[in-house]
Scaffold this motif. Structure first.
Motif, PDB file in Angstrom:
ATOM      1  N   ASP A 154     -32.764  52.068 -40.825  1.00 35.45           N
ATOM      2  CA  ASP A 154     -32.046  51.225 -39.883  1.00 35.45           C
ATOM      3  C   ASP A 154     -30.768  50.630 -40.444  1.00 35.45           C
ATOM      4  O   ASP A 154     -30.312  49.602 -40.002  1.00 35.45           O
ATOM      5  CB  ASP A 154     -32.970  50.122 -39.378  1.00 35.45           C
ATOM      6  N   GLY A 155     -30.199  51.281 -41.459  1.00 35.50           N
ATOM      7  CA  GLY A 155     -28.951  50.804 -42.007  1.00 35.50           C
ATOM      8  C   GLY A 155     -29.103  49.635 -42.958  1.00 35.50           C
ATOM      9  O   GLY A 155     -28.182  48.853 -43.143  1.00 35.50           O
ATOM     10  N   ALA A 156     -30.266  49.514 -43.566  1.00 38.19           N
ATOM     11  CA  ALA A 156     -30.492  48.448 -44.524  1.00 38.19           C
ATOM     12  C   ALA A 156     -29.638  48.670 -45.774  1.00 38.19           C
ATOM     13  O   ALA A 156     -29.335  49.801 -46.139  1.00 38.19           O
ATOM     14  CB  ALA A 156     -31.965  48.392 -44.898  1.00 38.19           C
ATOM     15  N   THR A 157     -29.259  47.576 -46.425  1.00 38.86           N
ATOM     16  CA  THR A 157     -28.509  47.686 -47.675  1.00 38.86           C
ATOM     17  C   THR A 157     -29.476  47.979 -48.817  1.00 38.86           C
ATOM     18  O   THR A 157     -30.695  47.906 -48.661  1.00 38.86           O
ATOM     19  CB  THR A 157     -27.784  46.372 -47.984  1.00 38.86           C
ATOM     20  N   ARG A 186     -24.790  64.185 -48.029  1.00 34.81           N
ATOM     21  CA  ARG A 186     -23.704  63.481 -48.692  1.00 34.81           C
ATOM     22  C   ARG A 186     -23.886  61.979 -48.792  1.00 34.81           C
ATOM     23  O   ARG A 186     -23.193  61.305 -49.547  1.00 34.81           O
ATOM     24  CB  ARG A 186     -22.380  63.766 -47.964  1.00 34.81           C
ATOM     25  N   ASN A 187     -24.797  61.421 -48.005  1.00 40.07           N
ATOM     26  CA  ASN A 187     -25.044  59.989 -48.102  1.00 40.07           C
ATOM     27  C   ASN A 187     -26.442  59.693 -47.567  1.00 40.07           C
ATOM     28  O   ASN A 187     -27.140  60.572 -47.083  1.00 40.07           O
ATOM     29  CB  ASN A 187     -23.979  59.194 -47.331  1.00 40.07           C
ATOM     30  N   MET A 189     -27.604  58.176 -44.964  1.00 38.82           N
ATOM     31  CA  MET A 189     -27.924  58.389 -43.557  1.00 38.82           C
ATOM     32  C   MET A 189     -28.137  59.865 -43.250  1.00 38.82           C
ATOM     33  O   MET A 189     -29.044  60.226 -42.500  1.00 38.82           O
ATOM     34  CB  MET A 189     -26.824  57.810 -42.666  1.00 38.82           C
ATOM     35  N   GLU A 190     -27.311  60.713 -43.828  1.00 41.69           N
ATOM     36  CA  GLU A 190     -27.522  62.140 -43.633  1.00 41.69           C
ATOM     37  C   GLU A 190     -28.856  62.563 -44.224  1.00 41.69           C
ATOM     38  O   GLU A 190     -29.568  63.403 -43.662  1.00 41.69           O
ATOM     39  CB  GLU A 190     -26.376  62.946 -44.277  1.00 41.69           C
ATOM     40  N   ARG A 193     -31.589  61.581 -41.834  1.00 40.33           N
ATOM     41  CA  ARG A 193     -31.643  62.472 -40.681  1.00 40.33           C
ATOM     42  C   ARG A 193     -32.250  63.813 -41.059  1.00 40.33           C
ATOM     43  O   ARG A 193     -33.063  64.361 -40.321  1.00 40.33           O
ATOM     44  CB  ARG A 193     -30.247  62.678 -40.102  1.00 40.33           C
TER      45      ARG A 193
END
Lengths: 201, 201
Positions: A154-157, A186-187, A189-190, A193
DNA sequence: GGCCCGCCATGACATTTGTCCTGGCCGCGC
DNA sequence: GCGCGGCCAGGACAAATGTCATGGCGGGCC
């Protein structure tokens, strides 16, 4: 008479399937649940011949519940019914002892037929999906890598993730880096997914 | 006899709903589609009394299709049937001229009743959801901010997004920063989730 | 015992990301 | 005309992120 347990969180879908299967002469829905935690208790109580389980459920995953059922109620066949035909899901379903794996696309007519075939001892699996599962190979991620990735959805740091998993922020970054490498992305989030796409979470 | 069009991408759900509604004495399913692009042509061809539309569809959103129908086939009532009770979805559905908004939780029995009530001229909306939509307020994001956020969903880098939206990377970062500010979040992924949560994408 | 992994942590480093400020261009409302 | 807001772009800076190297700990496996 075939006694069925139905686990599905979407009320309308659950109701529709129950009504539908209830129309079959030889089917009886003995339990309907919308929460993964309720599957095992209800099954022990009603002792169905087969269980139709969604994967994404609140409380407890349908895959985990499938493993529970194989252990505690070996006479009950398990059919996984899911929205997503992810290779990793199929693999885990098989490892959990499921007899069938259906996706929610495809016609409803398949459903009753699949239940009957499973009760007859057959395994019911979408051939295309089986091929995809084999070609995709097993899950390359370690337990911790999965934990960290799951906490990153969920985009947590990094700090958030570290707190959730009880690890040092530096360690979290290392696991993320490893996961990114293994998924060829590459990051984070990718990577998330990609891992979800394959059913690795 | 009430003539119905049914738009839903999940084959099993579509089939189950069609069978179910077909059981009602006064209902007739005159068209079933699984792609948003097919809604308008099929509707013009069959001229149904009401259309039951999912929102998340391949091809064209059910909300956009609802607007099409209001314009081209004003005699056809539109009912939105969706998995997610997002405030922004409800708002957009109302602006598109929908007469009803149902979520896929809740019992199937509601469905036929809702169709009948809509045909009788009523509006059918979940009260809790209506309250949420009002308290949430309108979409604060500008068009470009939505574009950029939408392009960021899958973990794309600033350069990727810039290429997709044909903007300078610096501009993309500015829009992302604005979206993050307006959503009250801490990074782009949280902003994306917040925007989706509210139905702002 | 040696070897390989997974697990945990730290430090150093380059890159990316998020923020803020400045500036210009349009269209709309008063 | 003037102000406001959306749209577009660039620069400067701090913070977060991703990578790599290094180290210790433990459990399997040959």
């Amino acid at each position: 008479m075939i006694r069925l347990l139905l686990a599905e969180d979407q009320g309308m879908m659950r109701g529709a399937l129950a009504l539908l299967l209830g129309l079959e002469e030889d089917f009886e829905i003995v339990a309907q649940v919308g929460d993964g935690e309720e599957i095992l208790p209800k099954a022990l109580e009603t002792e169905p011949d087969a269980a139709l389980l969604d994967i994404e459920l609140p409380g407890r995953s349908g895959l985990d519940a499938a493993a529970d059922l194989r252990e505690r109620l070996p006479g009950c066949r398990v059919l996984i019914l899911t929205t997503f035909g992810r290779p990793g899901y199929l693999r885990r379903a098989m490892e959990a002892g499921a007899s069938g794996f259906l996706v929610k696309d495809g016609p409803v007519e398949e459903l009753a037929a699949a239940v009957r075939r499973v009760l007859a001892g057959e395994r019911v699996i979408d051939p295309a999906l089986a091929a995809a599962a084999l070609s995709a190979g097993p899950n390359p991620l370690t337990q911790r890598e999965r934990d960290v990735l799951a906490a990153a959805v969920d985009g947590a740091t990094v700090a958030d993730i570290a707190a959730r998993v009880h690890l040092s922020p530096a360690t979290v970054r290392n696991y993320l880096s490893a996961a990114i490498g293994k998924t060829g992305t590459r990051n984070r989030m990718e990577a998330v997914r990609a891992a979800r796409q394959n059913g690795w979470l």
